[in-house]
Design a protein around this motif. Structure first.
Motif, PDB file in Angstrom:
ATOM      1  N   TYR A 183      -8.140   8.829   3.560  1.00  0.00           N
ATOM      2  CA  TYR A 183      -7.311   7.998   2.364  1.00  0.00           C
ATOM      3  C   TYR A 183      -6.683   6.858   3.134  1.00  0.00           C
ATOM      4  O   TYR A 183      -6.786   5.656   2.594  1.00  0.00           O
ATOM      5  N   TRP A 184      -5.878   7.080   4.022  1.00  0.00           N
ATOM      6  CA  TRP A 184      -5.080   6.166   4.801  1.00  0.00           C
ATOM      7  C   TRP A 184      -5.894   4.859   5.492  1.00  0.00           C
ATOM      8  O   TRP A 184      -5.684   3.835   5.265  1.00  0.00           O
ATOM      9  N   HIS A 185      -7.177   5.401   6.066  1.00  0.00           N
ATOM     10  CA  HIS A 185      -7.929   4.444   6.700  1.00  0.00           C
ATOM     11  C   HIS A 185      -8.663   3.424   5.653  1.00  0.00           C
ATOM     12  O   HIS A 185      -8.633   2.490   5.666  1.00  0.00           O
ATOM     13  N   PHE A 186      -8.914   4.234   4.230  1.00  0.00           N
ATOM     14  CA  PHE A 186      -9.363   3.359   3.512  1.00  0.00           C
ATOM     15  C   PHE A 186      -8.361   2.417   2.858  1.00  0.00           C
ATOM     16  O   PHE A 186      -8.758   1.142   2.437  1.00  0.00           O
ATOM     17  N   VAL A 187      -7.176   2.706   2.621  1.00  0.00           N
ATOM     18  CA  VAL A 187      -6.237   1.801   2.063  1.00  0.00           C
ATOM     19  C   VAL A 187      -5.954   0.840   3.295  1.00  0.00           C
ATOM     20  O   VAL A 187      -6.082  -0.556   2.800  1.00  0.00           O
ATOM     21  N   ASP A 188      -6.291   1.092   4.361  1.00  0.00           N
ATOM     22  CA  ASP A 188      -6.158   0.001   5.562  1.00  0.00           C
ATOM     23  C   ASP A 188      -7.319  -0.989   5.352  1.00  0.00           C
ATOM     24  O   ASP A 188      -7.200  -2.156   5.414  1.00  0.00           O
ATOM     25  N   ILE A 189      -8.400  -0.411   4.958  1.00  0.00           N
ATOM     26  CA  ILE A 189      -9.648  -1.283   4.838  1.00  0.00           C
ATOM     27  C   ILE A 189      -9.515  -2.192   3.557  1.00  0.00           C
ATOM     28  O   ILE A 189      -9.826  -3.275   3.828  1.00  0.00           O
ATOM     29  N   VAL A 190      -8.936  -1.873   2.527  1.00  0.00           N
ATOM     30  CA  VAL A 190      -8.870  -2.842   1.403  1.00  0.00           C
ATOM     31  C   VAL A 190      -7.940  -3.797   1.809  1.00  0.00           C
ATOM     32  O   VAL A 190      -8.195  -5.146   1.615  1.00  0.00           O
TER      33      VAL A 190
END
Lengths: 537, 96, 207
Positions: C188-195
């Motif tokens: 989840y954290w990495h996904f938010v980073d990608i955004v």
């Protein structure tokens, strides 16, 4: 479940083994997929009744030209709430959350879904959304009057209680997403040994295809609805032409979800139909793989056709032509299914019981609904019938005549498994007769008045449409009588029906190998599957 | 049922630090490129660099590298849905 | 279900692949949630390229760049915390988790400074000042506030989830043999980073 599981396996069914909690708490905090399925069934029944009541009231208003029982603005709230409840609370969740929850794990030989607690959570979200939707009727500055599509810019500007209704739909979308990801994971991870992809019952295939659409399409609706709320509170201006926004973009975003949602509604219904036909024709289904892949095909094509809802909204001619062309593609997988169903019945030893009656009416009504869909999808005719009662008739033939009839078929087919008792066959057939006749009297005249130009969503109409509207309203009463008879019969049979054995229909899928009602953990031992789902002598 | 965690032997502190270095360099690159004022091409370059960064995060930090085929393949689905959604919307916007 | 039966079922099938599958499917929905906003962005930028360019000049690239650095580094510590836990180094993992949380908070702090400055100049949705601007600028700032706002909300949720992970790690309910919760939080954290990786050039670096 859990610590009771050992005793449960010694002949206790899932109603009797409720875990450590008692009474209602053993239901609303259950993680048993069967109990959650029954919870959903009861909730669906309540919301369906509410939605149907709004529908009946609308028909009553339209019994004669002019104001009959309600004012124009009340009528606007009626069709909005009828739409919101029937779409978001009944037909989108409908078959997957009730029959799907109950039978998906049973049919693939699993003890439960992959995430039982998320399953319960999604029911809680569903109830929250449902209650908020109903609350929007009585709170704020009057019930929402935008129609279930919440088209901007009206939905941004109207003073009625749109924010709450939109928020309810947002929560319901979240619930739907959780069901979808649960089912995808369940099918991938929890199939019994030997249950290869092409040994899965076709109902499971249809739920699988639907679950993917739920996962991939619903978030777009989520953000769209969220943006409506943001617009209403902060006036950002995305869909407000006075600030440079483009209301047509709202329609794009809305239908990017809501067209695939149409397939969330119909594909599980097709799965139920595919499940019932072989059992009552006593022969294996014709074209197993074609049916399985056509489910996926419909799910996929559903993402590319949303523009056909917007032919008169002012989108570019190029996109109209392309969307129209793609719309016709949907007919191919749908046609594959219909031909396979008919071919499966061919030379079968057909036993005409209530489930099959509903299934055959499904095929008939779905064909009318589907073929009139091609009329809607053609650019030239669409301009003539857009926003008329022709559209209303079309989607009620597909959604009510299609999905709801298949739901009723599944309800009768699996009733003995869910409740352990049999309903009264004679009453069920009578109810079916009323439903089928009432349905056609109610909706067929709408094709005609729509073709003649009677618009939808008006509480009044020209005197020339009076006769057909009167007939239609009478049809709504016949239909209501059928519904009441059917529900009374089913509810009464929960306690009063004759005991049904574990396999009253001589079905061959796994759910018929366990007792009725099934024990808490479904199977004493996880079965090993050695052949396909529909093998008859 | 599977207690073993597939393929994690390959991940190491070093891999992650290399990945992070690459990400920071790419972030610097995207700022530098923006200074060049390349006009219409700049959005393409910016999105390419961003996608490269996203791919690094997905592949290493999010362990897509070590996952089963399902994860790699399924990942294409939301991307396809997004591409088609934006593409078909532009069929309207471009020719309106 | 009671606590110990939960534990029992967890013992019966601890399906890591299944759990991660669920998490990835959830991330797909998140991708498309942001996808809807990116569609809006693409259309409005296509319609108003000039105004988007001039509005972007008013955003502070330095703050944006610092925030990019912070989030990328927090992704590193997030990944490291999982690796440390896998290797049984509980204390090290906790350090990395706390660092991740702190960087998330720093990101939000920066963001609120940035927003605050804009508010101070009367730049916020529907403000009298913003409404005097051209429609392209209104839309740019609308997208800026909504997209970074919803992204910020995700960072906040991520911090909340990680706080629970710190608690679980301290209590020992996630450890070197059972860390799928931490791994899913990491996803989840990495996904938010990608955004953010996409938001940064699309809002701060328009030329």
């Amino acid at each position: 479940m859990g610590e009771n599981s050992e005793s449960a396996m010694q002949g206790k069914n899932f109603y009797e083994s409720g875990g450590t909690r008692k009474g209602i708490l053993s239901w609303i905090f259950t993680t048993d997929h069967k109990r959650i399925g029954m919870l959903y069934l009861a909730s669906l029944f309540i919301f369906f009744t509410a939605g149907a009541s709004f529908g009946l009231l609308m028909r009553l208003e339209l019994i004669a030209p002019g104001k009959t029982i309600v004012t124009a603005s009340t009528y606007n709230s009626f069709f909005t709430l009828h739409g919101v409840i029937m779409i978001f609370l009944f037909i989108i969740p409908g078959i997957p959350v009730s029959l799907g929850n109950f039978f998906l794990p049973l049919q693939i030989g699993a003890r439960d879904v992959a995430f039982p607690r998320i399953n319960l959570f999604s029911w809680w979200l569903y109830m929250t959304g449902g209650i908020l939707a109903l609350l929007s009727l009585f709170t704020g500055d009057g019930p929402p009057d935008t129609g279930w599509t919440f088209y901007a810019p009206y939905s941004i500007r109207t003073g009625t209680n749109v924010s709450l209704a939109v928020f309810a739909a947002f929560i319901l979308g979240f619930s739907s997403i959780l069901t979808g990801l649960n089912f995808v994971t369940t099918v991938h991870r929890l199939r019994a040994p030997g249950m290869s992809w092409f040994r899965m019952p076709l109902f499971v295939w249809s739920l699988y295809a639907t679950a993917w659409v739920q996962v991939l399409a619903t978030p777009i609706l989520g953000i769209t609805l969220l943006l409506i709320i943001i617009e209403r509170f902060f006036g950002v201006g995305f869909f407000d032409p006075s600030k440079g926004g483009d209301p047509i973009l709202y329609q794009h975003l809305f239908w990017i979800y809501s067209h695939p949602a149409v397939y969330i509604m119909i594909v599980p219904a097709m799965g139920v139909v595919t499940e019932i036909i072989p059992v009552f024709a006593r022969r294996t289904v014709f074209g197993y793989k074609a049916i399985a892949f056509s489910s996926l095909g419909i799910a996929a094509v559903g993402f590319f056709v949303w523009g056909h809802h917007m032919f008169t909204s002012g989108i570019s001619d190029t996109s109209k032509a392309i969307f129209s062309l793609l719309t016709f593609l949907v007919a191919i997988p749908s046609g594959i299914k219909v031909f396979n169903w008919v071919a499966s019945l061919y030379r079968g030893s057909i036993k005409v019981d209530t489930p099959l009656l509903f299934v055959i009416s499904f095929v008939f009504l779905f064909c009318i609904g589907g073929l009139t869909g091609l009329i809607n999808g053609t650019l030239a005719t669409n301009i003539h019938i857009h926003g008329t009662h022709f559209i209303v008739a079309h989607f009620h033939y597909v959604m009510f005549g299609g999905t709801a009839f298949a739901f009723f078929a599944g309800l009768h087919y699996w009733f003995p498994k869910m409740c352990g008792r049999m309903y009264s066959e004679a009453r069920a057939k009578t109810a079916w007769f009323f439903l089928f006749i009432g349905f056609n009297i109610l909706y067929f005249p709408m094709f005609i008045v729509g073709w003649q130009g009677m618009p939808r969503r008006y509480y009044d109409y020209l005197p020339m449409f009076h006769t057909l509207n009167l007939i239609s309203t009478i049809g709504s009463w016949i239909l209501a009588a059928g519904l009441i008879l059917m529900f009374v019969n089913l509810i009464r049979s929960i306690t009063k029906g004759e005991k049904a054995g574990s396999n009253p229909w001589k079905g061959t899928t796994l759910e018929w190998t366990v007792p009725s009602p099934p024990p808490a953990e479904n199977f004493d031992e996880i079965p090993v599957v050695t052949h396909g789902p529909y093998t008859y002598e | 049922m599977e207690r073993k965690h597939e393929g994690h032997e390959a991940a190491s502190y070093k891999t992650y630090i290399f990945t992070w270095t690459a990400l920071v360099l790419l972030a610097a690159a995207t700022i530098a490129v923006a200074e060049l004022h390349m006009g219409a091409a700049s959005i393409v370059v910016a999105l390419l660099i961003a996608s490269l960064k996203a791919a690094l995060i997905l592949y290493f930090f999010m362990h897509l590298r070590y996952e089963k085929w399902f994860f790699k393949l399924a990942f294409l689905l939301p991307i396809l849905v997004f591409m088609f959604s934006i593409g078909f919307t532009f069929l309207d916007v471009l020719y309106r | 279900m009671t606590e110990e039966t939960l534990h029992k079922t967890a013992e019966v099938h601890r399906d890591y692949t299944g759990s991660k599958m669920g998490m990835w499917l959830f991330l797909f929905t998140e991708m498309l949630l942001f996808g809807g906003m990116f569609i809006l962005y693409a259309v409005y930028r296509f319609k108003h390229p000039e105004e988007f360019h001039t509005s972007a000049q008013d955003l502070d690239t330095t703050i944006g760049a610092i925030n990019t650095l912070i989030l990328l580094t927090s992704s590193l510590t997030m990944a490291l915390s999982i690796l440390a836990l896998q290797k049984g180094k509980k204390r090290l993992s906790l350090v990395f988790q706390v660092l991740t949380i702190l960087m998330g908070a720093a990101f939000l702090g920066n963001k609120s400074l940035e927003w605050g400055a804009k508010f101070h100049h009367g730049m916020y949705p529907n403000s009298a000042y913003l409404l005097t601007k051209s429609s392209g600028e209104i839309l740019f700032y609308g997208l800026y506030f909504v997209m970074t706002g919803i992204h910020g909300l995700h960072v906040l949720i991520g911090i909340g989830v990680l706080l629970f992970m710190v608690l679980f790690t301290m209590r020992g309910s996630i450890d070197s043999t059972n860390f799928v919760k931490l791994e899913n939080s990491g996803l989840y954290w990495h996904f938010v980073d990608i955004v953010w990786v996409y938001l940064f050039p699309l809002f701060y670096l328009i030329t």
